[in-house]
Write a protein that holds these residues in place. Structure first.
Motif, PDB file in Angstrom:
ATOM      1  N   VAL A   1       6.902  -5.625  -2.632  1.00 10.77           N
ATOM      2  CA  VAL A   1       6.356  -6.203  -2.069  1.00 10.77           C
ATOM      3  C   VAL A   1       6.248  -6.136  -0.413  1.00 10.77           C
ATOM      4  O   VAL A   1       6.991  -7.426  -0.302  1.00 10.77           O
ATOM      5  CB  VAL A   1       6.345  -7.651  -3.363  1.00 10.77           C
ATOM      6  N   VAL A   2       5.639  -5.942  -0.086  1.00  9.79           N
ATOM      7  CA  VAL A   2       5.150  -5.747   1.492  1.00  9.79           C
ATOM      8  C   VAL A   2       3.652  -5.773   1.585  1.00  9.79           C
ATOM      9  O   VAL A   2       3.033  -5.747   1.597  1.00  9.79           O
ATOM     10  CB  VAL A   2       5.867  -4.369   1.393  1.00  9.79           C
ATOM     11  N   ARG A   3       3.908  -6.157   3.559  1.00  6.58           N
ATOM     12  CA  ARG A   3       2.838  -6.235   3.870  1.00  6.58           C
ATOM     13  C   ARG A   3       3.280  -6.123   5.586  1.00  6.58           C
ATOM     14  O   ARG A   3       4.669  -6.615   5.997  1.00  6.58           O
ATOM     15  CB  ARG A   3       2.448  -7.395   3.756  1.00  6.58           C
ATOM     16  N   GLY A   4       2.053  -5.477   6.630  1.00  7.28           N
ATOM     17  CA  GLY A   4       2.473  -6.158   8.162  1.00  7.28           C
ATOM     18  C   GLY A   4       2.768  -7.234   8.452  1.00  7.28           C
ATOM     19  O   GLY A   4       2.264  -8.231   7.528  1.00  7.28           O
ATOM     20  N   GLY A   5       2.505  -7.408  10.388  1.00  9.74           N
ATOM     21  CA  GLY A   5       2.420  -8.607  10.485  1.00  9.74           C
ATOM     22  C   GLY A   5       1.067  -8.844  10.891  1.00  9.74           C
ATOM     23  O   GLY A   5      -0.047  -8.695  10.535  1.00  9.74           O
ATOM     24  N   GLY A   6       1.500 -10.383  10.798  1.00 13.66           N
ATOM     25  CA  GLY A   6      -0.101 -11.007  11.644  1.00 13.66           C
ATOM     26  C   GLY A   6      -0.039 -12.627  11.627  1.00 13.66           C
ATOM     27  O   GLY A   6       1.332 -12.887  11.994  1.00 13.66           O
ATOM     28  N   SER A   7      -0.881 -13.681  11.661  1.00 14.04           N
ATOM     29  CA  SER A   7      -0.543 -14.489  12.199  1.00 14.04           C
ATOM     30  C   SER A   7       0.118 -15.138  10.808  1.00 14.04           C
ATOM     31  O   SER A   7      -0.102 -14.638   9.479  1.00 14.04           O
ATOM     32  CB  SER A   7      -2.126 -15.572  12.608  1.00 14.04           C
ATOM     33  N   TYR A   8       0.277 -16.447  11.749  1.00 10.76           N
ATOM     34  CA  TYR A   8       0.230 -17.484   9.769  1.00 10.76           C
ATOM     35  C   TYR A   8       0.110 -17.801   9.058  1.00 10.76           C
ATOM     36  O   TYR A   8       0.081 -17.733   7.655  1.00 10.76           O
ATOM     37  CB  TYR A   8       1.302 -18.512  10.734  1.00 10.76           C
ATOM     38  N   GLU A   9      -1.147 -17.368   9.173  1.00 12.67           N
ATOM     39  CA  GLU A   9      -2.437 -17.967   8.430  1.00 12.67           C
ATOM     40  C   GLU A   9      -3.352 -16.633   7.181  1.00 12.67           C
ATOM     41  O   GLU A   9      -2.960 -16.502   6.508  1.00 12.67           O
ATOM     42  CB  GLU A   9      -4.304 -18.294   9.045  1.00 12.67           C
ATOM     43  N   ASP A  10      -2.559 -15.387   8.120  1.00 11.06           N
ATOM     44  CA  ASP A  10      -2.542 -14.424   7.514  1.00 11.06           C
ATOM     45  C   ASP A  10      -1.315 -14.325   6.253  1.00 11.06           C
ATOM     46  O   ASP A  10      -1.869 -13.261   5.496  1.00 11.06           O
ATOM     47  CB  ASP A  10      -2.648 -12.978   8.569  1.00 11.06           C
ATOM     48  N   LEU A  11      -0.256 -14.689   6.613  1.00 11.87           N
ATOM     49  CA  LEU A  11       0.820 -14.308   5.248  1.00 11.87           C
ATOM     50  C   LEU A  11       0.463 -15.295   4.274  1.00 11.87           C
ATOM     51  O   LEU A  11       1.362 -15.915   4.186  1.00 11.87           O
ATOM     52  CB  LEU A  11       1.906 -14.872   7.008  1.00 11.87           C
ATOM     53  N   MET A  12      -0.550 -16.425   4.601  1.00 14.37           N
ATOM     54  CA  MET A  12      -0.119 -17.720   3.867  1.00 14.37           C
ATOM     55  C   MET A  12      -0.520 -17.626   2.445  1.00 14.37           C
ATOM     56  O   MET A  12       0.067 -18.224   1.240  1.00 14.37           O
ATOM     57  CB  MET A  12      -1.836 -18.652   3.854  1.00 14.37           C
ATOM     58  N   PRO A  13      -0.976 -15.812   1.595  1.00 16.90           N
ATOM     59  CA  PRO A  13      -0.470 -15.881   0.237  1.00 16.90           C
ATOM     60  C   PRO A  13       0.199 -15.356  -0.120  1.00 16.90           C
ATOM     61  O   PRO A  13       0.525 -15.756  -1.196  1.00 16.90           O
ATOM     62  CB  PRO A  13      -1.801 -14.063   0.430  1.00 16.90           C
ATOM     63  N   PHE A  14       1.083 -15.262   0.479  1.00 19.63           N
ATOM     64  CA  PHE A  14       3.029 -14.750   0.312  1.00 19.63           C
ATOM     65  C   PHE A  14       3.609 -16.343  -0.077  1.00 19.63           C
ATOM     66  O   PHE A  14       4.419 -16.289  -0.164  1.00 19.63           O
ATOM     67  CB  PHE A  14       3.075 -14.086   0.673  1.00 19.63           C
ATOM     68  N   ASN A  15       2.586 -17.489   0.627  1.00 15.05           N
ATOM     69  CA  ASN A  15       3.008 -18.543   0.136  1.00 15.05           C
ATOM     70  C   ASN A  15       2.334 -19.482  -1.032  1.00 15.05           C
ATOM     71  O   ASN A  15       2.901 -20.492  -1.172  1.00 15.05           O
ATOM     72  CB  ASN A  15       2.987 -19.798   1.922  1.00 15.05           C
ATOM     73  N   ASP A  16       2.300 -18.651  -1.946  1.00 16.39           N
ATOM     74  CA  ASP A  16       1.314 -19.519  -3.231  1.00 16.39           C
ATOM     75  C   ASP A  16       2.249 -19.720  -3.604  1.00 16.39           C
ATOM     76  O   ASP A  16       3.199 -18.907  -4.073  1.00 16.39           O
ATOM     77  CB  ASP A  16       0.706 -18.166  -3.437  1.00 16.39           C
ATOM     78  N   GLU A  17       2.358 -20.895  -4.560  1.00 15.08           N
ATOM     79  CA  GLU A  17       3.134 -20.919  -5.939  1.00 15.08           C
ATOM     80  C   GLU A  17       2.926 -19.961  -6.991  1.00 15.08           C
ATOM     81  O   GLU A  17       3.907 -20.154  -7.258  1.00 15.08           O
ATOM     82  CB  GLU A  17       2.931 -22.860  -6.471  1.00 15.08           C
ATOM     83  N   PHE A  18       2.169 -19.711  -6.974  1.00 15.21           N
ATOM     84  CA  PHE A  18       1.710 -19.247  -8.483  1.00 15.21           C
ATOM     85  C   PHE A  18       2.192 -17.866  -8.861  1.00 15.21           C
ATOM     86  O   PHE A  18       3.202 -16.942  -9.026  1.00 15.21           O
ATOM     87  CB  PHE A  18      -0.054 -19.010  -8.973  1.00 15.21           C
ATOM     88  N   LEU A  19       2.222 -17.280  -6.824  1.00 17.58           N
ATOM     89  CA  LEU A  19       2.606 -15.859  -6.626  1.00 17.58           C
ATOM     90  C   LEU A  19       4.807 -15.455  -6.809  1.00 17.58           C
ATOM     91  O   LEU A  19       5.691 -15.166  -7.495  1.00 17.58           O
ATOM     92  CB  LEU A  19       2.555 -15.267  -5.333  1.00 17.58           C
ATOM     93  N   ALA A  20       5.032 -16.720  -6.460  1.00 14.95           N
ATOM     94  CA  ALA A  20       6.207 -17.395  -6.009  1.00 14.95           C
ATOM     95  C   ALA A  20       7.383 -17.216  -7.603  1.00 14.95           C
ATOM     96  O   ALA A  20       7.696 -17.229  -7.401  1.00 14.95           O
ATOM     97  CB  ALA A  20       6.679 -18.819  -5.309  1.00 14.95           C
ATOM     98  N   ARG A  21       6.416 -17.851  -8.405  1.00 11.32           N
ATOM     99  CA  ARG A  21       6.348 -18.491  -9.809  1.00 11.32           C
ATOM    100  C   ARG A  21       6.752 -16.879 -10.343  1.00 11.32           C
ATOM    101  O   ARG A  21       7.777 -16.339 -11.271  1.00 11.32           O
ATOM    102  CB  ARG A  21       5.894 -18.944 -11.165  1.00 11.32           C
ATOM    103  N   MET A  22       5.922 -15.783 -10.386  1.00 14.50           N
ATOM    104  CA  MET A  22       5.520 -14.475 -10.788  1.00 14.50           C
ATOM    105  C   MET A  22       6.453 -13.764 -10.847  1.00 14.50           C
ATOM    106  O   MET A  22       7.498 -13.009 -11.014  1.00 14.50           O
ATOM    107  CB  MET A  22       3.959 -13.813 -11.014  1.00 14.50           C
TER     108      MET A  22
END
Length: 549
Positions: free
Chosen positions: A255-276
Motif C-alpha cells: 500500500v503505497v503513495r508518493g509524497g504530499g502535504s499532511y492533509e493529502d496523507l490524511m486518508p492513511f490516518n483513517d481508523e477503518f483503513l487501519a483496522r482492515m
C-alpha cells in the motif's frame, strides 16, 4: 481576534466565518482588539433601533430590581459571539457534571469558561492544564450567583493543529488496543511470487514500485489495483483494492503513495483503513510519502517502509543476493554429490575385493561336490531297486490270475439269490399299504366338505366378534385423538401468529423473552403469520403494568 454576531445561541447551531486569530500578537494587542470588538458589538446593539435606546434610558432613570438588572446585563452580553485564544489554567471535568468547567488566561487577565458535554465530546479534543486553546463562544451571566462565564461553542488546540491532534489521539487509542504490537504482525515471505500493489494508477509511486520489482525480482507476478489515494472516499477504495488483490492470490500487499502535504496523507490516518490492515490475512507493507511522513497505516502495518521504492525493495530479494545464494547452493550441492560419489566408489571397491566376486566357483564349490556324490549313489542304487520291484509285480500278477475266475463265479450266484429274496419281500410289503391308502382316501373325500363348512362358519363368527370388539376399542382412542388435536391447535405457535402475535429471535435463533436480551443495534428476526421481518433494535423500554394491559 474577530467576532460574529450571527450566532443564534442554540447549542451546535451554525457559525459564521471567522478571520485568522492573532496568535502571535501580544496580550496588550489582544486586549485592545477585544475592547474594540466589544465596543463595536455594543454600538451595533445601540444602533439597532430607537426603541431599545429608549428602553435603556427609562431603565436607567428608575430603580430596578437586582434580577431585572442582571437580565439586562445578560441580554446585552449574550448577543456577542467572540473567538479568543488563551492558556488553560484550571480544569474540572468530573463524571456526572453536565458541562466541563475551566479557566483560560493570558498575562493580564483570566476568564472562567464552561462548555456543555455534548459540545465538548463533538470537539474531540483532549485538553489539559497549560494547553493553549482557541475558543469560540459568548459571554453569559449566571444570575443566581452574579457570576459571568464564557459559554464555549467550539474548542480547538493552537499550535499542533486539529488534524494532528486527532491523529495522535487515534494512534494512542489503537496502540492501547494492541494493534501496533510487533508480536501481532506477520512475517514477510522470503520469495513472494505474487505481489499485490494498491496505489493510484496516475502517480509516480506505481512506476517506482514496478521498476524496482522488475529490476530486483523479475519472476514475481504483480497484481495491481488502481485506487484513489486522496479524498474522503480514499480509505474505502484502498480497503477494496486490498481485498481484490488478496482474493486474487497475493502473498504480500504493498500500500503505497508518493509524497504530499499532511492533509493529502490524511486518508492513511483513517481508523477503518487501519483496522482492515490489521485484519488482512497476508502481510501488508506500507510506503507512504517520504522518510519523515508517518501515518496510522504505517503504525499498524506489518512493515513500514520510508518510500514506495523502499517498500518494493523490502518484499523483493535483490538479484545479486539471489545469484550469490544460488552460487553457494550450487557449490554445496557439488560438494555433496562429489562426497556421495567418492563414498559409493569406495564401497564398490570393497565389494569387488571379496572372494565371491573374484572367483565365481568359490560360492558353489561345496554344494557342487555334494550334488556329485548324491548322483553317484543314486546311479548305483536305482537299478537294483527297480529289479526288485519288477519281480514282486510279476509274482502278484500270477496270483491274481489264478484266484480271479473262481471268485467271480461264487459272487454271481450269491447276487442272484439275494435278488430273488428281495423281489419276494417287496411284493408282500407293497400290497397292504396300497389298499390301506385307498380306504383313507375314500374316508377323506366323505369327511372333508363337512369339516370345511364347520371351519368356515366358525371363522365368520370370530370375524364378526373381532370387528365388534375393534370398534369398541377404537372409540375411546378416537375421542382422545380429537381432544389432543384441539389442544395442539390451541397451543400451536402458528395459531398464535395467526391471531396477530409475533416471535422475536436473535442471530443464534434463540427466542427473545425479555428486554434484557435485546441490545441497541442488535439485529432481530421477527416471525409473523406470513413470513419473517428482519429488523434492528433502536432502543428498549421495560413495560409497566399499564403497558402490558
Amino acid at each position: 481576534m474577530a467576532y460574529d454576531r450571527s450566532y443564534n445561541g442554540a447549542a451546535g447551531g451554525p457559525r459564521g466565518v471567522f478571520a485568522d486569530s492573532g496568535v502571535s500578537a501580544g496580550s496588550a494587542r489582544n486586549a485592545e482588539e477585544a475592547a474594540r470588538a466589544c465596543a463595536a458589538a455594543f454600538g451595533a446593539h445601540k444602533a439597532a433601533g430607537a426603541n431599545a435606546a429608549s428602553h435603556n434610558r427609562e431603565a436607567a432613570s428608575r430603580a430596578m430590581s437586582v434580577s431585572a438588572a442582571m437580565q439586562l446585563a445578560k441580554g446585552a452580553l449574550e448577543g456577542v459571539t467572540v473567538r479568543l485564544v488563551g492558556e488553560i489554567s484550571e480544569l474540572s471535568n468530573k463524571p456526572g457534571y453536565k458541562a466541563v468547567y475551566f479557566t483560560v488566561k493570558d498575562k493580564s487577565a483570566s476568564l472562567p469558561c464552561m462548555m456543555w458535554n455534548n459540545r465538548f465530546r463533538a470537539a474531540g479534543v483532549q485538553v489539559a492544564v497549560g494547553q493553549l486553546v482557541e475558543l469560540t463562544g459568548r459571554f453569559t451571566l449566571y444570575a443566581a450567583k452574579g457570576r459571568m462565564n464564557f459559554d464555549v461553542f467550539s474548542l480547538a488546540p493552537v499550535g499542533e493543529g486539529q488534524l494532528r491532534l486527532q491523529v495522535a489521539n487515534l494512534a494512542r487509542k489503537l496502540s492501547a488496543e494492541g494493534l501496533a504490537d510487533p508480536a501481532r504482525k506477520l512475517p514477510l515471505p522470503a520469495y513472494p511470487l505474487t505481489i499485490g500493489l494498491v496505489t493510484s494508477p496516475r502517480g509516480d509511486a506505481v512506476h517506482d514500485v514496478l521498476r524496482t520489482l522488475r529490476r530486483r525480482f523479475p519472476v514475481a507476478r504483480v497484481l495491481f489495483s488502481g485506487v484513489a489515494v486522496e479524498g474522503p472516499q480514499a480509505p474505502a477504495g484502498i480497503v477494496e483494492g486490498m481485498r481484490a488483490v488478496v482474493h486474487a492470490g497475493a502473498e504480500v500487499v504493498l500500500v503505497v503513495r508518493g509524497g504530499g502535504s499532511y492533509e493529502d496523507l490524511m486518508p492513511f490516518n483513517d481508523e477503518f483503513l487501519a483496522r482492515m490492515i490489521v485484519k488482512c490475512p497476508v502481510p501488508v507493507v506500507t510506503g507512504i510519502g517520504h522518510e519523515p511522513d508517518t501515518s496510522i497505516a504505517d503504525m499498524v502495518a506489518d512493515l513500514r517502509a520510508s518510500t514506495p521504492t523502499a517498500a518494493a525493495e523490502a518484499v523483493s530479494p535483490a538479484r545479486e543476493n539471489l545469484e550469490a545464494l544460488f552460487d553457494a547452493r550450487r557449490s554445496s550441492l557439488d560438494a555433496c554429490v562429489q562426497r556421495a560419489l567418492e563414498g559409493s566408489a569406495a564401497q564398490v571397491g570393497r565389494f569387488a575385493g571379496r572372494p565371491v566376486f573374484c572367483d565365481p566357483n568359490a560360492l558353489l564349490a561345496a554344494s557342487s561336490q555334494g550334488v556329485d556324490l548324491c548322483a553317484d549313489r543314486l546311479a548305483r542304487a536305482l537299478p537294483a531297486s527297480l529289479d526288485r520291484d519288477r519281480a514282486q509285480v510279476e509274482r502278484l500278477r500270477e496270483r491274481l490270475g489264478s484266484a480271479l475266475p473262481n471268485a467271480l463265479t461264487l459272487d454271481a450266484a450269491a447276487v442272484q439269490r439275494q435278488r430273488e429274496r428281495l423281489t419276494q419281500a417287496l411284493s408282500q410289503v407293497l400290497d397292504p399299504p396300497t389298499s390301506q391308502t385307498q380306504r383313507a382316501r375314500e374316508r377323506l373325500v366323505r369327511v372333508m366338505p363337512q369339516a370345511c363348512e364347520r371351519a368356515r362358519m366358525s371363522l365368520d363368527h370370530e370375524q364378526r366378534r373381532l370387528r365388534s370388539a375393534g370398534c369398541q376399542l377404537l372409540e375411546p382412542f378416537r375421542r382422545q385423538a380429537g381432544l389432543s388435536a384441539a389442544q395442539l391447535d390451541a397451543l400451536s405457535p402458528l395459531a398464535v401468529l395467526g391471531r396477530g402475535y409475533s416471535i422475536a429471535r436473535d442471530g443464534d435463533g434463540g427466542v427473545v423473552k425479555s428486554v434484557e436480551q435485546a441490545k441497541t443495534g442488535q439485529p432481530l428476526d421477527v416471525t409473523v403469520s406470513d413470513g419473517v421481518i428482519e429488523c434492528c433494535v433502536s432502543g428498549v423500554r421495560r413495560a409497566g403494568v399499564d403497558d402490558i394491559a
